[in-house]
Motif scaffolding. Structure first.
Motif, PDB file in Angstrom:
ATOM      1  N   ILE A   1       0.822  -1.180   0.005  1.00 30.32           N
ATOM      2  CA  ILE A   1      -0.115   0.064   0.211  1.00 30.32           C
ATOM      3  C   ILE A   1       0.929   1.297  -0.062  1.00 30.32           C
ATOM      4  O   ILE A   1       0.601   2.432  -0.589  1.00 30.32           O
ATOM      5  CB  ILE A   1      -1.062  -0.012   1.127  1.00 30.32           C
ATOM      6  CG1 ILE A   1      -2.107  -1.213   0.884  1.00 30.32           C
ATOM      7  CG2 ILE A   1      -1.512   1.350   1.359  1.00 30.32           C
ATOM      8  CD1 ILE A   1      -2.935  -1.334   2.273  1.00 30.32           C
ATOM      9  N   TYR A   2       2.005   1.268   0.747  1.00 29.32           N
ATOM     10  CA  TYR A   2       3.003   2.526   0.909  1.00 29.32           C
ATOM     11  C   TYR A   2       3.373   2.864  -0.522  1.00 29.32           C
ATOM     12  O   TYR A   2       3.325   4.039  -0.762  1.00 29.32           O
ATOM     13  CB  TYR A   2       3.994   2.384   1.784  1.00 29.32           C
ATOM     14  CG  TYR A   2       4.931   3.363   2.056  1.00 29.32           C
ATOM     15  CD1 TYR A   2       4.513   4.457   2.805  1.00 29.32           C
ATOM     16  CD2 TYR A   2       6.145   3.452   1.328  1.00 29.32           C
ATOM     17  CE1 TYR A   2       5.433   5.425   2.874  1.00 29.32           C
ATOM     18  CE2 TYR A   2       6.887   4.580   1.270  1.00 29.32           C
ATOM     19  CZ  TYR A   2       6.741   5.354   2.147  1.00 29.32           C
ATOM     20  OH  TYR A   2       7.509   6.444   2.323  1.00 29.32           O
ATOM     21  N   ASP A   3       4.004   1.801  -1.172  1.00 38.56           N
ATOM     22  CA  ASP A   3       4.616   1.999  -2.517  1.00 38.56           C
ATOM     23  C   ASP A   3       3.676   2.507  -3.286  1.00 38.56           C
ATOM     24  O   ASP A   3       3.798   3.388  -4.291  1.00 38.56           O
ATOM     25  CB  ASP A   3       5.447   0.982  -2.909  1.00 38.56           C
ATOM     26  CG  ASP A   3       6.077   1.036  -4.227  1.00 38.56           C
ATOM     27  OD1 ASP A   3       7.133   1.884  -4.108  1.00 38.56           O
ATOM     28  OD2 ASP A   3       5.740   0.556  -5.122  1.00 38.56           O
ATOM     29  N   ALA A   4       2.377   1.700  -3.389  1.00 35.89           N
ATOM     30  CA  ALA A   4       1.183   2.172  -4.579  1.00 35.89           C
ATOM     31  C   ALA A   4       0.948   3.559  -4.306  1.00 35.89           C
ATOM     32  O   ALA A   4       0.714   4.350  -5.366  1.00 35.89           O
ATOM     33  CB  ALA A   4       0.254   1.223  -4.236  1.00 35.89           C
ATOM     34  N   MET A   5       0.872   3.945  -2.983  1.00 35.81           N
ATOM     35  CA  MET A   5       0.215   5.483  -2.882  1.00 35.81           C
ATOM     36  C   MET A   5       1.395   6.664  -2.942  1.00 35.81           C
ATOM     37  O   MET A   5       1.260   7.650  -3.257  1.00 35.81           O
ATOM     38  CB  MET A   5      -0.192   5.616  -1.474  1.00 35.81           C
ATOM     39  CG  MET A   5      -1.470   4.675  -1.323  1.00 35.81           C
ATOM     40  SD  MET A   5      -2.049   4.820   0.586  1.00 35.81           S
ATOM     41  CE  MET A   5      -2.660   6.336   0.711  1.00 35.81           C
ATOM     42  N   THR A   6       2.618   6.094  -2.910  1.00 33.85           N
ATOM     43  CA  THR A   6       4.085   6.985  -3.252  1.00 33.85           C
ATOM     44  C   THR A   6       4.324   7.014  -4.491  1.00 33.85           C
ATOM     45  O   THR A   6       5.446   7.681  -5.014  1.00 33.85           O
ATOM     46  CB  THR A   6       4.993   6.793  -2.255  1.00 33.85           C
ATOM     47  OG1 THR A   6       5.272   5.392  -2.158  1.00 33.85           O
ATOM     48  CG2 THR A   6       4.771   7.031  -0.821  1.00 33.85           C
ATOM     49  N   CYS A   7       3.768   6.162  -5.546  1.00 34.87           N
ATOM     50  CA  CYS A   7       4.030   6.194  -6.777  1.00 34.87           C
ATOM     51  C   CYS A   7       2.908   7.050  -7.663  1.00 34.87           C
ATOM     52  O   CYS A   7       1.681   7.004  -7.488  1.00 34.87           O
ATOM     53  CB  CYS A   7       4.367   4.645  -7.296  1.00 34.87           C
ATOM     54  SG  CYS A   7       5.524   4.094  -6.721  1.00 34.87           S
ATOM     55  N   THR A   8       3.558   7.568  -8.844  1.00 32.63           N
ATOM     56  CA  THR A   8       2.688   8.267  -9.991  1.00 32.63           C
ATOM     57  C   THR A   8       1.810   7.240 -10.651  1.00 32.63           C
ATOM     58  O   THR A   8       2.671   6.476 -11.201  1.00 32.63           O
ATOM     59  CB  THR A   8       3.225   9.476 -10.632  1.00 32.63           C
ATOM     60  OG1 THR A   8       3.974  10.099  -9.820  1.00 32.63           O
ATOM     61  CG2 THR A   8       2.415  10.047 -11.601  1.00 32.63           C
TER      62      THR A   8
ATOM     63  N   PHE B   1       4.690  11.556   4.144  1.00 31.75           N
ATOM     64  CA  PHE B   1       3.984  11.955   5.173  1.00 31.75           C
ATOM     65  C   PHE B   1       2.622  12.040   4.714  1.00 31.75           C
ATOM     66  O   PHE B   1       1.791  11.271   5.595  1.00 31.75           O
ATOM     67  CB  PHE B   1       4.338  13.396   5.502  1.00 31.75           C
ATOM     68  CG  PHE B   1       3.703  14.117   6.559  1.00 31.75           C
ATOM     69  CD1 PHE B   1       3.892  13.528   7.779  1.00 31.75           C
ATOM     70  CD2 PHE B   1       2.636  14.818   6.158  1.00 31.75           C
ATOM     71  CE1 PHE B   1       3.084  14.034   8.936  1.00 31.75           C
ATOM     72  CE2 PHE B   1       1.976  15.343   7.324  1.00 31.75           C
ATOM     73  CZ  PHE B   1       1.898  15.088   8.548  1.00 31.75           C
ATOM     74  N   GLU B   2       2.041  12.420   3.571  1.00 30.26           N
ATOM     75  CA  GLU B   2       0.689  12.269   3.258  1.00 30.26           C
ATOM     76  C   GLU B   2       0.121  10.968   3.269  1.00 30.26           C
ATOM     77  O   GLU B   2      -0.925  10.417   3.719  1.00 30.26           O
ATOM     78  CB  GLU B   2       0.403  12.782   1.942  1.00 30.26           C
ATOM     79  CG  GLU B   2       0.702  14.349   1.893  1.00 30.26           C
ATOM     80  CD  GLU B   2       0.699  15.101   0.474  1.00 30.26           C
ATOM     81  OE1 GLU B   2       0.423  16.169   0.332  1.00 30.26           O
ATOM     82  OE2 GLU B   2       1.083  14.288  -0.375  1.00 30.26           O
ATOM     83  N   THR B   3       1.033   9.847   2.788  1.00 30.87           N
ATOM     84  CA  THR B   3       0.830   8.520   2.872  1.00 30.87           C
ATOM     85  C   THR B   3       0.473   7.882   4.036  1.00 30.87           C
ATOM     86  O   THR B   3      -0.622   6.973   4.283  1.00 30.87           O
ATOM     87  CB  THR B   3       1.661   7.611   1.957  1.00 30.87           C
ATOM     88  OG1 THR B   3       1.723   8.419   0.535  1.00 30.87           O
ATOM     89  CG2 THR B   3       1.572   6.306   1.779  1.00 30.87           C
TER      90      THR B   3
ATOM     91  N   LYS C   1      -2.591   9.190   5.434  1.00 33.65           N
ATOM     92  CA  LYS C   1      -3.677   8.609   5.011  1.00 33.65           C
ATOM     93  C   LYS C   1      -3.991   7.288   5.457  1.00 33.65           C
ATOM     94  O   LYS C   1      -5.051   6.926   5.906  1.00 33.65           O
ATOM     95  CB  LYS C   1      -3.717   8.848   3.638  1.00 33.65           C
ATOM     96  CG  LYS C   1      -4.892   8.511   2.622  1.00 33.65           C
ATOM     97  CD  LYS C   1      -4.585   8.565   1.302  1.00 33.65           C
ATOM     98  CE  LYS C   1      -5.960   8.414   0.464  1.00 33.65           C
ATOM     99  NZ  LYS C   1      -7.062   9.521   0.760  1.00 33.65           N
ATOM    100  N   ILE C   2      -2.962   6.519   5.552  1.00 31.35           N
ATOM    101  CA  ILE C   2      -2.993   4.855   6.089  1.00 31.35           C
ATOM    102  C   ILE C   2      -3.510   4.974   7.523  1.00 31.35           C
ATOM    103  O   ILE C   2      -4.506   4.064   7.728  1.00 31.35           O
ATOM    104  CB  ILE C   2      -1.719   4.563   5.751  1.00 31.35           C
ATOM    105  CG1 ILE C   2      -1.295   4.079   4.365  1.00 31.35           C
ATOM    106  CG2 ILE C   2      -1.740   3.017   6.764  1.00 31.35           C
ATOM    107  CD1 ILE C   2       0.031   3.459   4.304  1.00 31.35           C
ATOM    108  N   GLY C   3      -2.940   5.851   8.322  1.00 31.31           N
ATOM    109  CA  GLY C   3      -3.210   5.982   9.713  1.00 31.31           C
ATOM    110  C   GLY C   3      -4.878   6.394  10.120  1.00 31.31           C
ATOM    111  O   GLY C   3      -5.232   5.793  11.041  1.00 31.31           O
ATOM    112  N   THR C   4      -5.321   7.200   9.209  1.00 34.59           N
ATOM    113  CA  THR C   4      -6.692   7.608   9.268  1.00 34.59           C
ATOM    114  C   THR C   4      -7.709   6.855   8.656  1.00 34.59           C
ATOM    115  O   THR C   4      -8.700   6.562   9.063  1.00 34.59           O
ATOM    116  CB  THR C   4      -6.706   9.195   8.829  1.00 34.59           C
ATOM    117  OG1 THR C   4      -6.534   9.335   7.778  1.00 34.59           O
ATOM    118  CG2 THR C   4      -5.925  10.090   9.748  1.00 34.59           C
TER     119      THR C   4
END
Length: 289
Positions: free
Chosen positions: A242-249, A259-261, A264-267
Motif C-alpha cells: 500500500i505504501y509503495d502504491a500510494m507514493t508512486c505516480t 508523510f501524506e501516505t 492517510k493510512i493511519g486515518t
C-alpha cells in the motif's frame, strides 16, 4: 538521438570518460542486443556488489536495474521455465546489498529514495515492494531464512497480474465493477502461476502472493481473511504494498508524499493493517539502519 558507438567496438574506460564529459545521460541499445545487455548487467551486479570501492548508490542502481529487467522478463512470459530461480537470484542480491549497506548512516527512506522509481509499473512496483519489505523485516530482526522467503514472495507478489488483460491493467481511468472483479483474481492467479512453474517454492512465499491484499477486518481479497487467518508475511506485505502504491505516480493520479501516505493510512485504514508492523515501518523509514 545519434549513434554513439558501433556494435563492433568495446565499451572501454576511455569511451566511458568521453561519454561522461559529453553530458549524455541516456544510451539506447538495439532490441536484438537485449540478451547481451542482460548478461552485462548480471556481470556488473555480481562484481559491483563485491567491489568495496564502489559507492553504495552505484551498487544500488546496478541492483535495481537488473531486478527490473528480470521482473519485466518474468511478467512478459511467466510460463517460461526457471522464473523462480531468476527471482531467487535477485532476492539473494537484495539481501547482500542490504547487509553491505550497514556503513551508510542515512535513514533507510533516504537510501531507498535514491534508487526506487516513483512511476508505477507492475514490475517496478514489485521490486520496490521487495526492497521495502526485506529492509523492514531486517530492521525488525527477522532471520536470514525469513528474509529470503519473504523477499521471494514480495518480488513475485503481483505476478498474477500478468494474466490480466492489458485493457484493464493499463486503463487510465477508474475500473468498472466487472473489471475490478477481474483484478481481484490476481493473488490467486499468482499462486497458480508459481505452482505451475514446477519449481520448489517455500510455503510462506506463497502466502505473501496470496494474502498481500487481505485486511484484518475481513474487507480484503481474494478470500476475505480476518485477523489471525492472515500470516505475518501477508500482513507485512500489505503495509509495504500500500505504501509503495500510494507514493508512486499512476496514470490517473499523482503520487503522495511519504508523510501524506502515512497519514492517510493511519486515518483511513485503521483496523485493516497490522498496527505493530505499521509502527515498525514508520520507525524504519526514519532509522539509520
Amino acid at each position: 538521438c545519434r549513434l554513439f558507438l558501433a556494435r563492433s567496438l568495446p565499451f572501454e574506460a576511455q569511451i566511458r570518460k568521453k561519454l561522461e564529459e559529453s553530458g549524455a545521460d541516456t544510451l539506447f541499445i538495439h532490441g536484438q542486443d537485449r540478451d547481451k545487455y542482460r548478461r552485462y548487467l548480471e556481470a556488473c551486479l555480481e562484481l559491483g556488489l563485491l567491489d568495496r570501492d564502489l559507492v553504495m548508490n552505484e551498487k544500488g542502481r546496478i541492483l535495481y536495474t537488473e531486478a527490473n529487467e528480470t521482473l519485466e522478463d518474468i511478467f512478459k512470459d511467466p510460463r517460461r521455465g526457471g522464473i523462480i530461480k531468476k527471482a531467487a537470484g535477485i532476492v539473494e542480491e537484495v539481501l547482500r546489498f542490504l547487509f553491505s549497506a550497514a556503513e551508510d548512516e542515512r535513514p533507510f527512506r533516504e537510501r531507498l529514495a535514491g534508487l526506487l522509481t516513483n512511476h508505477h509499473h507492475v514490475y517496478t512496483h514489485s521490486v520496490n515492494v521487495c526492497l521495502y519489505g526485506v529492509a523492514l523485516a531486517h530492521f525488525m530482526g527477522w532471520n536470514s531464512t525469513d528474509l529470503y522467503e519473504l523477499g521471494l514472495g514480495l518480488l513475485m507478489h503481483d505476478v498474477g497480474k500478468s494474466w490480466i488483460p492489458p485493457s484493464i491493467l493499463e486503463k487510465p481511468g477508474a475500473l468498472s465493477p466487472e473489471e475490478w472483479e477481474v483484478v481481484k483474481q490476481h493473488p490467486s492467479w499468482g499462486v497458480d502461476i508459481l505452482r505451475g512453474s514446477g519449481e520448489s517454492i517455500p510455503r510462506r512465499s506463497y502466502q505473501v502472493v496470496e494474502q498481500h491484499h487481505e485486511k484484518l477486518d475481513g474487507s480484503g481479497y481474494p478470500h476475505r481473511l480476518k485477523a489471525e487467518e492472515i500470516h505475518t508475511f501477508g500482513r507485512l506485505a500489505a503495509v509495504v504494498d500500500i505504501y509503495d502504491a500510494m507514493t508512486c505516480t499512476r496514470s490517473h493520479r499523482q503520487a503522495l508524499t511519504p508523510f501524506e501516505t502515512l497519514k492517510k493510512i493511519g486515518t483511513e485504514m485503521a483496523g485493516q493493517l497490522d498496527r505493530e508492523i505499521l509502527k515498525s515501518f514508520i520507525l524504519f523509514l526514519g532509522s539509520p539502519g
